[in-house]
Write an enzyme that holds these catalytic residues in place. Structure first.
Site, PDB file in Angstrom:
ATOM      1  CD  GLU A 274       4.239 -11.889 -51.756  1.00 31.63           C
ATOM      2  OE1 GLU A 274       5.318 -12.344 -51.352  1.00 31.63           O
ATOM      3  OE2 GLU A 274       3.808 -12.065 -52.907  1.00 31.63           O
TER       4      GLU A 274
ATOM      5  N   GLY B  51       9.951 -17.035 -57.307  1.00 32.22           N
ATOM      6  CA  GLY B  51       9.777 -17.354 -55.890  1.00 32.22           C
ATOM      7  C   GLY B  51       9.838 -16.096 -55.046  1.00 32.22           C
ATOM      8  CB  SER B  52      10.196 -15.679 -51.446  1.00 31.35           C
ATOM      9  OG  SER B  52      11.400 -16.380 -51.216  1.00 31.35           O
TER      10      SER B  52
ATOM     11  N   GLY C 251      15.219 -15.143 -53.887  1.00 33.80           N
ATOM     12  CA  GLY C 251      15.731 -14.499 -55.104  1.00 33.80           C
ATOM     13  C   GLY C 251      17.076 -13.827 -54.855  1.00 33.80           C
TER      14      GLY C 251
ATOM     15  CD  GLU D  61       9.456 -12.640 -63.809  1.00 36.37           C
ATOM     16  OE1 GLU D  61       8.624 -11.916 -63.232  1.00 36.37           O
ATOM     17  OE2 GLU D  61      10.001 -12.313 -64.868  1.00 36.37           O
TER      18      GLU D  61
ATOM     19  CE  LYS E 272      14.225 -26.476 -56.210  1.00 31.67           C
ATOM     20  NZ  LYS E 272      13.197 -27.083 -55.392  1.00 31.67           N
TER      21      LYS E 272
ATOM     22  CB  CYS F 228       3.565 -13.068 -57.725  1.00 26.43           C
ATOM     23  SG  CYS F 228       3.169 -13.351 -59.456  1.00 26.43           S
TER      24      CYS F 228
HETATM   25  P1  NAD Z   1      10.570 -19.753 -52.302  1.00 26.77           P
HETATM   26  O1  NAD Z   1      11.475 -18.637 -52.677  1.00 26.77           O
HETATM   27  O2  NAD Z   1      10.566 -20.247 -50.928  1.00 26.77           O
HETATM   28  O3  NAD Z   1      10.861 -21.040 -53.221  1.00 26.77           O
HETATM   29  C1  NAD Z   1      10.850 -20.986 -54.639  1.00 26.77           C
HETATM   30  C2  NAD Z   1      11.738 -22.108 -55.173  1.00 26.77           C
HETATM   31  O4  NAD Z   1      13.091 -21.846 -54.805  1.00 26.77           O
HETATM   32  C3  NAD Z   1      11.416 -23.491 -54.648  1.00 26.77           C
HETATM   33  O5  NAD Z   1      11.522 -24.419 -55.717  1.00 26.77           O
HETATM   34  C4  NAD Z   1      12.502 -23.726 -53.603  1.00 26.77           C
HETATM   35  O6  NAD Z   1      12.793 -25.085 -53.375  1.00 26.77           O
HETATM   36  C5  NAD Z   1      13.677 -23.016 -54.257  1.00 26.77           C
HETATM   37  N1  NAD Z   1      14.755 -22.607 -53.343  1.00 26.77           N
HETATM   38  C6  NAD Z   1      14.708 -22.419 -51.999  1.00 26.77           C
HETATM   39  N2  NAD Z   1      15.896 -21.999 -51.531  1.00 26.77           N
HETATM   40  C7  NAD Z   1      16.726 -21.910 -52.598  1.00 26.77           C
HETATM   41  C8  NAD Z   1      18.071 -21.497 -52.771  1.00 26.77           C
HETATM   42  N3  NAD Z   1      18.832 -21.101 -51.743  1.00 26.77           N
HETATM   43  N4  NAD Z   1      18.580 -21.491 -54.023  1.00 26.77           N
HETATM   44  C9  NAD Z   1      17.821 -21.843 -55.082  1.00 26.77           C
HETATM   45  N5  NAD Z   1      16.534 -22.263 -54.979  1.00 26.77           N
HETATM   46  C10 NAD Z   1      15.991 -22.291 -53.756  1.00 26.77           C
HETATM   47  O7  NAD Z   1       9.131 -19.248 -52.784  1.00 26.77           O
HETATM   48  P2  NAD Z   1       7.722 -19.971 -52.555  1.00 26.77           P
HETATM   49  O8  NAD Z   1       7.353 -19.828 -51.125  1.00 26.77           O
HETATM   50  O9  NAD Z   1       7.778 -21.326 -53.185  1.00 26.77           O
HETATM   51  O10 NAD Z   1       6.752 -19.064 -53.470  1.00 26.77           O
HETATM   52  C11 NAD Z   1       6.052 -17.964 -53.007  1.00 26.77           C
HETATM   53  C12 NAD Z   1       6.707 -16.682 -53.462  1.00 26.77           C
HETATM   54  O11 NAD Z   1       6.870 -16.686 -54.888  1.00 26.77           O
HETATM   55  C13 NAD Z   1       5.866 -15.442 -53.160  1.00 26.77           C
HETATM   56  O12 NAD Z   1       6.696 -14.421 -52.663  1.00 26.77           O
HETATM   57  C14 NAD Z   1       5.303 -15.058 -54.532  1.00 26.77           C
HETATM   58  O13 NAD Z   1       4.950 -13.696 -54.637  1.00 26.77           O
HETATM   59  C15 NAD Z   1       6.438 -15.437 -55.426  1.00 26.77           C
HETATM   60  N6  NAD Z   1       5.967 -15.615 -56.797  1.00 26.77           N
HETATM   61  C16 NAD Z   1       6.386 -14.731 -57.752  1.00 26.77           C
HETATM   62  C17 NAD Z   1       5.911 -14.857 -59.050  1.00 26.77           C
HETATM   63  C18 NAD Z   1       6.344 -13.896 -60.141  1.00 26.77           C
HETATM   64  O14 NAD Z   1       6.191 -14.260 -61.310  1.00 26.77           O
HETATM   65  N7  NAD Z   1       6.833 -12.711 -59.836  1.00 26.77           N
HETATM   66  C19 NAD Z   1       5.022 -15.876 -59.378  1.00 26.77           C
HETATM   67  C20 NAD Z   1       4.631 -16.754 -58.375  1.00 26.77           C
HETATM   68  C21 NAD Z   1       5.116 -16.617 -57.087  1.00 26.77           C
END
Ligand code: NAD
Length: 473
Positions: free
Chosen positions: A375, A221-222, A226, A243, A170, A277
């Protein structure tokens, strides 16, 4: 001209949904395409298809699966001219960087498949033999963010598939289109059901984490999301790899080659408009070179070209979405209001349509401010002064994050001593952000759980099994 139809990939076929999501071009802030918003019933069918194909996919073994993944990687390359402008339009990054992201995914996939997971003999005596084996988990759900949609989705999918799992992926609702196209490409290559790609909102992610038919969530993601993923996965003890975000420090000693270090640090901090990230997000500079370093960084920032990612020569596109643009704008407003803080260059969003923020260098800011603690995930770099290395290390570690950290010095022994004391999943010396698919990647503290890439990553998409044999019946 008929608008392009984007479809999910479910059980090897394209499918739409009654619900649609408007996808915004961040360089103008307007909707430019619609994508289907998957229903719970569609997710159920995708998971069912993944479960059904799981047995035959697993029986192919590493060699059989490698052949499929190599074909997939070649097809990504063959389609790079079509995928590149679409990635730029939905994500915002300049065309050359979109191309590089797709190419890297295509190149890294076969590189990952060079790695071999071997069974181990833990004990061999005349009476007994104990073996350690690794088995696929079953179905892996891959959830990805919007900053590097293809790089992250493709590699996590490839890793799970190579390990012998089938996949339901997704993308972020902000950047679903290129990933749906990748699903279309996968349709023509993998057996039906092995690769399913569904677009949808946050609810779809939540349904995946709760789904009894999914054995593991590979989440990028965030930190906030997470934690939700982990809490939800706990109900069925689903495996998770998380991650998450970072607030990477870099410590710069006075013996660096100033110009060279400034160049590298600048592009490491600001690439993709700071939406990486493991970008440098807190720069600690020794007082002896504090002012000259700020001047070097500011000079590069002033020369950098900000604009629509489709324009030639653009270094930085817009921030990817309005939510992130608002977060960064509010961080900048708070920072500008702080007494004594110097905005050396940049400092406010550009007065034009779209989500543009110029590279911003901030000096003389205290450690307990929002800009330093949070961040930013945008093109804003606080430059912090230190005189004592122990103090710099303590300040660098004073964060809930632990993704990456770097030390910059021409004395490698001194740099190594400092690197040894930094709390991070990856510590670099005289570079930052460098990674490859043969190296484990992930964070400590709240930056994540587990590792992606390398043999460690592949094994995280597998379950250990011990076989103990008594030789006499
Ligand atoms: P986010 O956490 O808002 O969303 C990430 C994904 O999770 C999206 O596909 C979203 O639709 C989904 N999501 C949202 N709520 C959910 C839930 N309750 N259950 C399951 N899935 C859900 O993150 P973002 O704003 O898309 O990305 C930015 C963040 O990602 C930053 O904090 C960045 O540092 C981090 N990031 C980390 C890495 C890594 O490898 N460590 C790489 C890239 C980005």
């Amino acid at each position: 001209m008929k608008p392009e139809a984007y479809t999910h990939t479910i059980n090897g076929a394209g499918e739409s949904s009654p619900g649609q999501i408007g996808v915004i071009d961040p360089s103008c802030g307007s909707v430019f395409a619609q994508c289907p918003d998957a229903s719970r019933e569609q997710l159920d069918r995708a998971v069912e298809a993944a479960r059904t194909s799981s047995g035959s996919w697993r029986r192919l073994g590493f060699d059989g699966r490698r052949a499929y993944l190599e074909k997939f990687a070649a097809a990504l390359r063959d389609n790079i001219e079509e995928l590149t402008p679409l990635l730029t339009q939905e994500q915002g990054k300049p065309l050359d960087q979109s191309r590089a992201e797709i190419l890297r995914a295509a190149e890294s996939t076969p590189r990952l498949c060079e790695l071999a997971v071997e069974d181990e003999v833990l004990k061999e005596t005349p009476a007994e033999r104990v073996e350690l084996r690794h088995r696929p988990l079953g179905v892996v759900g891959v959830i990805s963010p919007w900053n590097a949609p293809i790089g992250l989705a493709v590699l996590r999918m490839a890793q799970a598939l190579y390990a012998g799992n089938t996949v339901v992926a997704k993308p972020s609702p902000y950047t679903p289109l290129t990933t749906l196209k990748v699903g279309e490409i996968a349709r023509g290559i993998f057996p039906a059901g092995a690769v399913n790609v569904l677009a949808g909102g946050d609810d779809l992610g939540r349904w995946m984490t709760e789904h009894p038919g999914i054995d593991k969530i590979s989440f990028t993601g965030s930190v906030r999301t997470g934690k939700r993923v982990m809490a939800s996965a706990a109900a069925s003890l689903k495996r998770v790899t998380l991650e998450l975000g970072g607030n990477d420090p870099a410590i710069v000693l006075p013996d660096v080659d100033l110009k060279q270090a400034a160049q590298q640090i600048f592009w490491t901090a600001f690439r993709n408009s700071g939406q990486i990230c493991m970008a440098i997000k807190r720069l600690f500079v020794h007082e002896a070179i504090y002012e000259p370093m700020i001047e070097e960084l500011a000079a590069i920032a002033r020369r950098a070209k900000v604009g629509n990612g489709t324009e030639p020569g653009v270094d930085f596109g817009p921030l990817q979405n309005k939510m992130q643009f608002d977060i960064v704008s509010s961080l900048l407003a708070d920072t500008r209001a702080l007494p004594g803080v110097r905005i050396v260059t940049g400092g406010a969003p550009l007065d034009r349509p779209g989500y543009f923020v110029p590279p911003t260098i901030v000096a003389d800011i205290a450690d307990d401010t929002r800009l330093v603690r949070e961040e930013p995930f945008g093109p804003v770099l606080p430059v912090l002064k230190f005189s004592d290395v122990d103090d710099a290390i303590a300040r660098a570690n004073d964060t809930r994050y632990g993704l990456g950290a770097s030390v910059w010095s021409s004395d490698l022994d001194v740099a190594r001593d400092i690197a040894d004391r930094l709390e991070a999943g990856t510590t670099w010396i005289n570079c930052h952000l460098v990674s490859d698919v043969h190296t484990p990647f992930g964070g400590c503290k709240e930056s994540g759980l587990g590792r992606a890439n390398s043999l460690f990553g592949i094994k995280e998409d597998m379950e250990m099994n011990v076989l103990r044999i008594r030789k006499a019946a």
